[in-house]
Scaffold this motif. Structure first.
Motif, PDB file in Angstrom:
ATOM      1  N   PHE A  73       0.833  -1.194   0.000  1.00  0.00           N
ATOM      2  CA  PHE A  73       0.000   0.000   0.000  1.00  0.00           C
ATOM      3  C   PHE A  73       0.875   1.254   0.000  1.00  0.00           C
ATOM      4  O   PHE A  73       0.636   2.193  -0.766  1.00  0.00           O
ATOM      5  N   SER A  74       1.875   1.275   0.869  1.00  0.00           N
ATOM      6  CA  SER A  74       2.745   2.453   0.952  1.00  0.00           C
ATOM      7  C   SER A  74       3.465   2.705  -0.364  1.00  0.00           C
ATOM      8  O   SER A  74       3.593   3.853  -0.797  1.00  0.00           O
ATOM      9  N   LEU A  75       3.936   1.640  -1.008  1.00  0.00           N
ATOM     10  CA  LEU A  75       4.609   1.802  -2.299  1.00  0.00           C
ATOM     11  C   LEU A  75       3.647   2.340  -3.360  1.00  0.00           C
ATOM     12  O   LEU A  75       4.023   3.214  -4.156  1.00  0.00           O
ATOM     13  N   ALA A  76       2.427   1.841  -3.372  1.00  0.00           N
ATOM     14  CA  ALA A  76       1.426   2.343  -4.323  1.00  0.00           C
ATOM     15  C   ALA A  76       1.099   3.803  -4.037  1.00  0.00           C
ATOM     16  O   ALA A  76       0.958   4.616  -4.964  1.00  0.00           O
ATOM     17  N   TRP A  77       1.000   4.157  -2.748  1.00  0.00           N
ATOM     18  CA  TRP A  77       0.717   5.544  -2.361  1.00  0.00           C
ATOM     19  C   TRP A  77       1.850   6.456  -2.818  1.00  0.00           C
ATOM     20  O   TRP A  77       1.601   7.540  -3.345  1.00  0.00           O
ATOM     21  N   ILE A  78       3.076   6.020  -2.628  1.00  0.00           N
ATOM     22  CA  ILE A  78       4.246   6.809  -3.056  1.00  0.00           C
ATOM     23  C   ILE A  78       4.205   7.031  -4.564  1.00  0.00           C
ATOM     24  O   ILE A  78       4.406   8.156  -5.041  1.00  0.00           O
ATOM     25  N   ALA A  79       3.956   5.964  -5.309  1.00  0.00           N
ATOM     26  CA  ALA A  79       3.890   6.087  -6.772  1.00  0.00           C
ATOM     27  C   ALA A  79       2.803   7.080  -7.179  1.00  0.00           C
ATOM     28  O   ALA A  79       3.032   7.950  -8.034  1.00  0.00           O
ATOM     29  N   ALA A  80       1.644   6.979  -6.572  1.00  0.00           N
ATOM     30  CA  ALA A  80       0.550   7.899  -6.891  1.00  0.00           C
ATOM     31  C   ALA A  80       0.917   9.336  -6.522  1.00  0.00           C
ATOM     32  O   ALA A  80       0.602  10.272  -7.273  1.00  0.00           O
ATOM     33  N   ALA A  81       1.582   9.514  -5.375  1.00  0.00           N
ATOM     34  CA  ALA A  81       1.984  10.864  -4.949  1.00  0.00           C
ATOM     35  C   ALA A  81       2.981  11.470  -5.929  1.00  0.00           C
ATOM     36  O   ALA A  81       2.868  12.641  -6.310  1.00  0.00           O
ATOM     37  N   ILE A  82       3.948  10.676  -6.351  1.00  0.00           N
ATOM     38  CA  ILE A  82       4.962  11.170  -7.284  1.00  0.00           C
ATOM     39  C   ILE A  82       4.342  11.477  -8.645  1.00  0.00           C
ATOM     40  O   ILE A  82       4.664  12.486  -9.282  1.00  0.00           O
ATOM     41  N   VAL A 104      -4.004  15.010  -5.021  1.00  0.00           N
ATOM     42  CA  VAL A 104      -3.157  15.222  -3.841  1.00  0.00           C
ATOM     43  C   VAL A 104      -4.010  15.229  -2.582  1.00  0.00           C
ATOM     44  O   VAL A 104      -3.680  14.575  -1.582  1.00  0.00           O
ATOM     45  N   SER A 105      -5.108  15.942  -2.605  1.00  0.00           N
ATOM     46  CA  SER A 105      -6.001  15.990  -1.442  1.00  0.00           C
ATOM     47  C   SER A 105      -6.509  14.604  -1.089  1.00  0.00           C
ATOM     48  O   SER A 105      -6.528  14.214   0.085  1.00  0.00           O
ATOM     49  N   ALA A 106      -6.916  13.849  -2.098  1.00  0.00           N
ATOM     50  CA  ALA A 106      -7.404  12.487  -1.854  1.00  0.00           C
ATOM     51  C   ALA A 106      -6.313  11.615  -1.246  1.00  0.00           C
ATOM     52  O   ALA A 106      -6.557  10.885  -0.276  1.00  0.00           O
ATOM     53  N   LEU A 107      -5.112  11.709  -1.774  1.00  0.00           N
ATOM     54  CA  LEU A 107      -4.002  10.902  -1.252  1.00  0.00           C
ATOM     55  C   LEU A 107      -3.679  11.279   0.195  1.00  0.00           C
ATOM     56  O   LEU A 107      -3.382  10.397   1.017  1.00  0.00           O
ATOM     57  N   LEU A 108      -3.720  12.559   0.486  1.00  0.00           N
ATOM     58  CA  LEU A 108      -3.421  13.009   1.850  1.00  0.00           C
ATOM     59  C   LEU A 108      -4.461  12.507   2.848  1.00  0.00           C
ATOM     60  O   LEU A 108      -4.134  12.216   3.997  1.00  0.00           O
ATOM     61  N   VAL A 109      -5.698  12.391   2.426  1.00  0.00           N
ATOM     62  CA  VAL A 109      -6.762  11.886   3.300  1.00  0.00           C
ATOM     63  C   VAL A 109      -6.701  10.359   3.387  1.00  0.00           C
ATOM     64  O   VAL A 109      -6.899   9.773   4.460  1.00  0.00           O
ATOM     65  N   ILE A 110      -6.400   9.705   2.282  1.00  0.00           N
ATOM     66  CA  ILE A 110      -6.366   8.244   2.240  1.00  0.00           C
ATOM     67  C   ILE A 110      -5.287   7.672   3.162  1.00  0.00           C
ATOM     68  O   ILE A 110      -5.506   6.644   3.803  1.00  0.00           O
ATOM     69  N   TYR A 111      -4.143   8.332   3.238  1.00  0.00           N
ATOM     70  CA  TYR A 111      -3.015   7.756   3.982  1.00  0.00           C
ATOM     71  C   TYR A 111      -3.343   7.509   5.463  1.00  0.00           C
ATOM     72  O   TYR A 111      -3.190   6.375   5.937  1.00  0.00           O
ATOM     73  N   PRO A 112      -3.800   8.498   6.226  1.00  0.00           N
ATOM     74  CA  PRO A 112      -4.142   8.194   7.627  1.00  0.00           C
ATOM     75  C   PRO A 112      -5.407   7.346   7.758  1.00  0.00           C
ATOM     76  O   PRO A 112      -5.535   6.558   8.699  1.00  0.00           O
ATOM     77  N   ALA A 113      -6.341   7.472   6.799  1.00  0.00           N
ATOM     78  CA  ALA A 113      -7.548   6.639   6.851  1.00  0.00           C
ATOM     79  C   ALA A 113      -7.173   5.162   6.685  1.00  0.00           C
ATOM     80  O   ALA A 113      -7.694   4.291   7.396  1.00  0.00           O
ATOM     81  N   TRP A 114      -6.269   4.885   5.770  1.00  0.00           N
ATOM     82  CA  TRP A 114      -5.782   3.514   5.577  1.00  0.00           C
ATOM     83  C   TRP A 114      -5.113   3.008   6.852  1.00  0.00           C
ATOM     84  O   TRP A 114      -5.310   1.859   7.248  1.00  0.00           O
ATOM     85  N   ASP A 115      -4.337   3.845   7.498  1.00  0.00           N
ATOM     86  CA  ASP A 115      -3.673   3.431   8.727  1.00  0.00           C
ATOM     87  C   ASP A 115      -4.695   3.063   9.799  1.00  0.00           C
ATOM     88  O   ASP A 115      -4.517   2.080  10.523  1.00  0.00           O
ATOM     89  N   ALA A 116      -5.767   3.833   9.886  1.00  0.00           N
ATOM     90  CA  ALA A 116      -6.822   3.528  10.859  1.00  0.00           C
ATOM     91  C   ALA A 116      -7.449   2.170  10.562  1.00  0.00           C
ATOM     92  O   ALA A 116      -7.603   1.334  11.464  1.00  0.00           O
ATOM     93  N   VAL A 117      -7.784   1.930   9.302  1.00  0.00           N
ATOM     94  CA  VAL A 117      -8.405   0.659   8.911  1.00  0.00           C
ATOM     95  C   VAL A 117      -7.428  -0.497   9.128  1.00  0.00           C
ATOM     96  O   VAL A 117      -7.802  -1.544   9.672  1.00  0.00           O
ATOM     97  N   ALA A 118      -6.181  -0.312   8.743  1.00  0.00           N
ATOM     98  CA  ALA A 118      -5.188  -1.382   8.888  1.00  0.00           C
ATOM     99  C   ALA A 118      -4.971  -1.742  10.357  1.00  0.00           C
ATOM    100  O   ALA A 118      -4.891  -2.924  10.705  1.00  0.00           O
ATOM    101  N   ASN A 119      -4.883  -0.744  11.223  1.00  0.00           N
ATOM    102  CA  ASN A 119      -4.716  -1.019  12.649  1.00  0.00           C
ATOM    103  C   ASN A 119      -5.956  -1.706  13.233  1.00  0.00           C
ATOM    104  O   ASN A 119      -5.835  -2.586  14.093  1.00  0.00           O
ATOM    105  N   LEU A 120      -7.121  -1.319  12.757  1.00  0.00           N
ATOM    106  CA  LEU A 120      -8.356  -1.951  13.218  1.00  0.00           C
ATOM    107  C   LEU A 120      -8.389  -3.427  12.827  1.00  0.00           C
ATOM    108  O   LEU A 120      -8.668  -4.298  13.660  1.00  0.00           O
TER     109      LEU A 120
END
Length: 187
Positions: A22-31, A40-56
Motif C-alpha cells: 500500500f505504501s509503495l502504491a501511495w508513493i507512486a501515486a503521490a509522485i 493530492v487531497s485524496a491521497l493526503l486523506v487516504i493515507y491516515p484513513a488507511w492506517d486507521a483501517v489497517a490497525n483496526l
C-alpha cells in the motif's frame, strides 16, 4: 507464546507485506500526481484513513481492540488525523504537514509500544520498534518543515511513507525467514 508455525505469525507476515505494498502504491501515486490538487487531497486523506483501517483489522485479528490498546488508540489517532487533514487542507499545505507531523509522532509511539508488546509473542519486532522510533523523529522534522517559508508539497511526505514501506517489508521478510527456519528445524 505463539510459535512460528501458528497462523498468527503467518497472518502478521501477510499484513506487513500488504502495508508495504500500500505504501509503495501511495508513493507512486503521490509522485505521479503532478501536483493535481484533487488527487493530492485524496491521497493526503487516504493515507491516515488507511492506517486507521489497517490497525483496526490487525487488532481484531490479534485478540480484538480491548486486547490491543495501543492499536485501538492508533485507530482513534489515525481517524482524528484523517479529519484533521481534511480541515487543514482548507488552509494550506503547511497546516497539512504539521498535522502529518503530529500524527507521525503519536502513531510512531503507539507502533513502538505495539512492537514491544508483540516481541514477547512473535519475536521479529525490532524492525517495528525501530520504525516507531523513526516515525516519531520524522514527525518532529515534518513539524519543523511546516514552519518553513517554502511551501511544502505531498513530496515532503513521500520519504516518511517510503521508510514505512521499507520497515513493513523488512518485517515481513524477517518473519518469513523465521517461519521458514522454524519449519525446517521441525522437518
Amino acid at each position: 507464546m505463539q510459535t512460528q508455525t501458528s497462523p498468527q505469525p503467518q497472518w502478521l507476515r501477510s499484513y506487513y507485506f500488504t502495508r508495504a505494498l500500500f505504501s509503495l502504491a501511495w508513493i507512486a501515486a503521490a509522485i505521479l500526481s503532478g501536483g493535481h490538487s484533487a488527487l493530492v487531497s485524496a491521497l493526503l486523506v487516504i493515507y491516515p484513513a488507511w492506517d486507521a483501517v489497517a490497525n483496526l483489522v490487525d487488532a481484531r485479528s490479534n485478540g480484538g481492540l480491548k486486547a490491543n490498546s495501543s492499536q485501538a488508540l492508533n485507530v482513534a489517532v489515525s481517524t482524528v488525523t484523517t479529519v484533521a487533514v481534511i480541515l487543514a487542507a482548507i488552509n494550506d499545505m503547511h497546516a497539512v504537514l504539521a498535522v502529518f507531523g503530529v500524527w507521525a509522532i503519536l502513531s510512531g509511539l503507539l507502533q513502538l509500544f505495539t512492537g514491544v508488546r508483540r516481541w514477547r509473542s512473535y519475536g521479529a519486532q525490532w524492525v517495528m520498534i525501530l520504525s516507531g522510533a523513526q516515525s516519531t523523529l520524522a514527525g518532529g522534522f515534518m513539524i519543523t518543515q511546516s514552519l518553513a517559508a517554502v511551501p511544502p508539497t505531498i513530496l515532503d511526505i513521500v520519504p516518511y511513507a517510503g521508510f514505512g514501506a521499507f520497515y513493513f517489508l523488512l518485517s515481513a521478510i524477517w518473519l518469513t525467514v523465521g517461519i521458514s527456519r522454524k519449519a525446517n528445524a521441525k522437518g
